[in-house]
Design a protein around this motif. Structure first.
Motif, PDB file in Angstrom:
ATOM      1  N   VAL A   1      24.257  57.477 114.692  1.00 26.99           N
ATOM      2  CA  VAL A   1      24.928  57.124 113.441  1.00 26.99           C
ATOM      3  C   VAL A   1      25.619  55.769 113.589  1.00 26.99           C
ATOM      4  CG1 VAL A   1      26.812  57.767 111.866  1.00 26.99           C
ATOM      5  CG2 VAL A   1      25.143  59.485 112.591  1.00 26.99           C
ATOM      6  N   ALA A   2      26.208  55.513 114.743  1.00 28.14           N
ATOM      7  CA  ALA A   2      26.900  54.246 114.975  1.00 28.14           C
ATOM      8  C   ALA A   2      25.931  53.066 114.967  1.00 28.14           C
ATOM      9  CB  ALA A   2      27.652  54.289 116.304  1.00 28.14           C
ATOM     10  N   THR A   3      24.713  53.312 115.390  1.00 27.17           N
ATOM     11  CA  THR A   3      23.734  52.234 115.504  1.00 27.17           C
ATOM     12  C   THR A   3      22.900  52.063 114.243  1.00 27.17           C
ATOM     13  OG1 THR A   3      23.602  52.671 117.865  1.00 27.17           O
ATOM     14  CG2 THR A   3      21.842  51.359 116.925  1.00 27.17           C
ATOM     15  N   ASN A   4      22.327  53.185 113.756  1.00 28.69           N
ATOM     16  CA  ASN A   4      21.476  53.131 112.562  1.00 28.69           C
ATOM     17  C   ASN A   4      21.318  54.546 112.016  1.00 28.69           C
ATOM     18  OD1 ASN A   4      19.543  52.881 110.583  1.00 28.69           O
ATOM     19  ND2 ASN A   4      18.111  51.695 111.834  1.00 28.69           N
ATOM     20  N   TYR A   5      22.172  54.921 111.087  1.00 27.96           N
ATOM     21  CA  TYR A   5      22.149  56.286 110.569  1.00 27.96           C
ATOM     22  C   TYR A   5      20.810  56.641 109.926  1.00 27.96           C
ATOM     23  CZ  TYR A   5      22.549  54.864 105.670  1.00 27.96           C
ATOM     24  OH  TYR A   5      22.293  54.351 104.436  1.00 27.96           O
ATOM     25  N   ARG A   6      20.057  55.645 109.477  1.00 21.52           N
ATOM     26  CA  ARG A   6      18.770  55.916 108.828  1.00 21.52           C
ATOM     27  C   ARG A   6      17.746  56.499 109.802  1.00 21.52           C
ATOM     28  NH1 ARG A   6      20.878  51.297 106.833  1.00 21.52           N
ATOM     29  NH2 ARG A   6      21.255  51.230 104.594  1.00 21.52           N
ATOM     30  N   LYS A   7      17.965  56.289 111.084  1.00 25.53           N
ATOM     31  CA  LYS A   7      17.069  56.831 112.106  1.00 25.53           C
ATOM     32  C   LYS A   7      17.719  57.968 112.892  1.00 25.53           C
ATOM     33  CE  LYS A   7      14.438  52.613 112.587  1.00 25.53           C
ATOM     34  NZ  LYS A   7      13.898  51.616 113.502  1.00 25.53           N
TER      35      LYS A   7
ATOM     36  N   VAL B   1      32.809  57.369 108.394  1.00 25.57           N
ATOM     37  CA  VAL B   1      33.617  56.314 109.010  1.00 25.57           C
ATOM     38  C   VAL B   1      32.776  55.491 109.982  1.00 25.57           C
ATOM     39  CG1 VAL B   1      35.642  55.803 110.430  1.00 25.57           C
ATOM     40  CG2 VAL B   1      35.729  57.695 108.780  1.00 25.57           C
ATOM     41  N   VAL B   2      32.033  56.166 110.830  1.00 25.68           N
ATOM     42  CA  VAL B   2      31.272  55.466 111.867  1.00 25.68           C
ATOM     43  C   VAL B   2      30.171  54.594 111.253  1.00 25.68           C
ATOM     44  CG1 VAL B   2      29.758  55.783 113.874  1.00 25.68           C
ATOM     45  CG2 VAL B   2      31.850  57.150 113.650  1.00 25.68           C
ATOM     46  N   ALA B   3      29.405  55.149 110.326  1.00 24.10           N
ATOM     47  CA  ALA B   3      28.307  54.385 109.724  1.00 24.10           C
ATOM     48  C   ALA B   3      28.827  53.174 108.949  1.00 24.10           C
ATOM     49  CB  ALA B   3      27.468  55.282 108.817  1.00 24.10           C
TER      50      ALA B   3
ATOM     51  N   ALA C   1      21.781  61.375 102.483  1.00 24.92           N
ATOM     52  CA  ALA C   1      22.175  61.022 101.112  1.00 24.92           C
ATOM     53  C   ALA C   1      23.660  60.671 101.062  1.00 24.92           C
ATOM     54  CB  ALA C   1      21.856  62.177 100.163  1.00 24.92           C
ATOM     55  N   MET C   2      24.472  61.431 101.779  1.00 25.67           N
ATOM     56  CA  MET C   2      25.912  61.176 101.848  1.00 25.67           C
ATOM     57  C   MET C   2      26.177  59.780 102.417  1.00 25.67           C
ATOM     58  SD  MET C   2      28.628  63.178 104.320  1.00 25.67           S
ATOM     59  CE  MET C   2      27.930  62.455 105.820  1.00 25.67           C
ATOM     60  N   LEU C   3      25.489  59.441 103.500  1.00 30.15           N
ATOM     61  CA  LEU C   3      25.711  58.138 104.137  1.00 30.15           C
ATOM     62  C   LEU C   3      25.124  56.993 103.309  1.00 30.15           C
ATOM     63  CD1 LEU C   3      25.256  59.029 107.903  1.00 30.15           C
ATOM     64  CD2 LEU C   3      27.383  58.733 106.614  1.00 30.15           C
ATOM     65  N   ASP C   4      24.017  57.233 102.629  1.00 26.93           N
ATOM     66  CA  ASP C   4      23.486  56.202 101.722  1.00 26.93           C
ATOM     67  C   ASP C   4      24.535  55.849 100.669  1.00 26.93           C
ATOM     68  OD1 ASP C   4      20.973  56.044 102.980  1.00 26.93           O
ATOM     69  OD2 ASP C   4      20.001  57.380 101.525  1.00 26.93           O
ATOM     70  N   PHE C   5      25.154  56.873 100.087  1.00 21.82           N
ATOM     71  CA  PHE C   5      26.173  56.641  99.061  1.00 21.82           C
ATOM     72  C   PHE C   5      27.407  55.963  99.666  1.00 21.82           C
ATOM     73  CE2 PHE C   5      29.784  58.103  96.388  1.00 21.82           C
ATOM     74  CZ  PHE C   5      29.402  57.513  95.188  1.00 21.82           C
ATOM     75  N   ALA C   6      27.845  56.425 100.830  1.00 25.17           N
ATOM     76  CA  ALA C   6      29.018  55.822 101.488  1.00 25.17           C
ATOM     77  C   ALA C   6      28.774  54.344 101.772  1.00 25.17           C
ATOM     78  CB  ALA C   6      29.338  56.577 102.780  1.00 25.17           C
ATOM     79  N   MET C   7      27.584  54.004 102.215  1.00 26.57           N
ATOM     80  CA  MET C   7      27.267  52.593 102.481  1.00 26.57           C
ATOM     81  C   MET C   7      27.287  51.785 101.193  1.00 26.57           C
ATOM     82  SD  MET C   7      26.974  52.159 105.646  1.00 26.57           S
ATOM     83  CE  MET C   7      25.769  51.283 106.567  1.00 26.57           C
TER      84      MET C   7
END
Length: 193
Positions: A108-114, A75-77, A123-129
């Motif tokens: 996560v709110a700012t930049n989940y990749r970092k 949700v946050v990302a 991987a979960m957040l990449d797919f969610a995005m």
């Protein structure tokens, strides 16, 4: 405390709401100590309020396949990518509590990749995005990548459904100019009194 209205749309009085809607709002107030503005904003359309929170609860209040903290990470990302101030602030607060880490929640709110998260969560957040921002490109390779991290089809469904549901929620919050409650800004940052 902010003086700005909580929504561009009418916000009904609790006394004027159907009993089931009022009861849900009062139960949340009892648990949280305040009424999150999303409840009041959506309450002016009771049928949609019921449908929204039924689906929200079905997606977010279980611990199968994904933890509750991972659900909040999604949700946050995605809300950050969709420019939804309300959801980033409100669900960022919930993520701070569920992850027991204000630092990771803010990352996560700012930049989940970092962010200091696991490769599985990345991987979960990449797919969610991808679902949130470019769902037409989802293909079998995306599922295979998630399966390599141990996600089941049910968990993959949940990732996609949470991203899709909150893409809709983000848009409603932005259209209504929903204001985050002041209480959210400190939740999970300071010990409870």
């Amino acid at each position: 405390m902010s003086e700005r209205p909580i929504s561009r749309f009418p916000v009904p009085e609790l006394k004027d709401l159907p009993e089931d809607v009022r009861a849900k709002i009062l139960a949340v107030q009892e648990k949280a100590g305040f009424v999150p503005n999303v409840f009041l904003t959506l309450a002016h359309r009771p049928a949609e309020f019921r449908a929204f929170f039924a689906y929200h609860d079905a997606l977010m209040e279980k611990d199968e396949g994904l933890t509750k903290a991972e659900r909040e990470m999604i949700v946050v990302a995605t809300s950050g990518a969709n420019g939804c101030l309300y959801c980033v602030v409100a669900h960022g607060a919930i993520l701070r509590i569920r992850a027991k880490s204000p630092r990771v929640a803010d990352q996560v709110a700012t930049n989940y990749r970092k962010a200091e998260i696991t490769p599985r969560q990345r991987a979960m957040l990449d797919f969610a995005m991808q679902v949130s921002l470019d769902s037409a490109t989802v293909d079998d390779a995306d599922f295979a990548a998630l399966r390599e991290h141990g996600f089941t089809d049910d968990a993959i469904w949940d990732i996609g459904a949470i991203a899709a549901f909150f893409a809709m929620s983000n848009r409603l919050a932005n259209v209504s100019s929903m204001r985050p409650n002041d209480e959210f800004f400190l939740m999970g940052r300071v010990p409870k009194a």
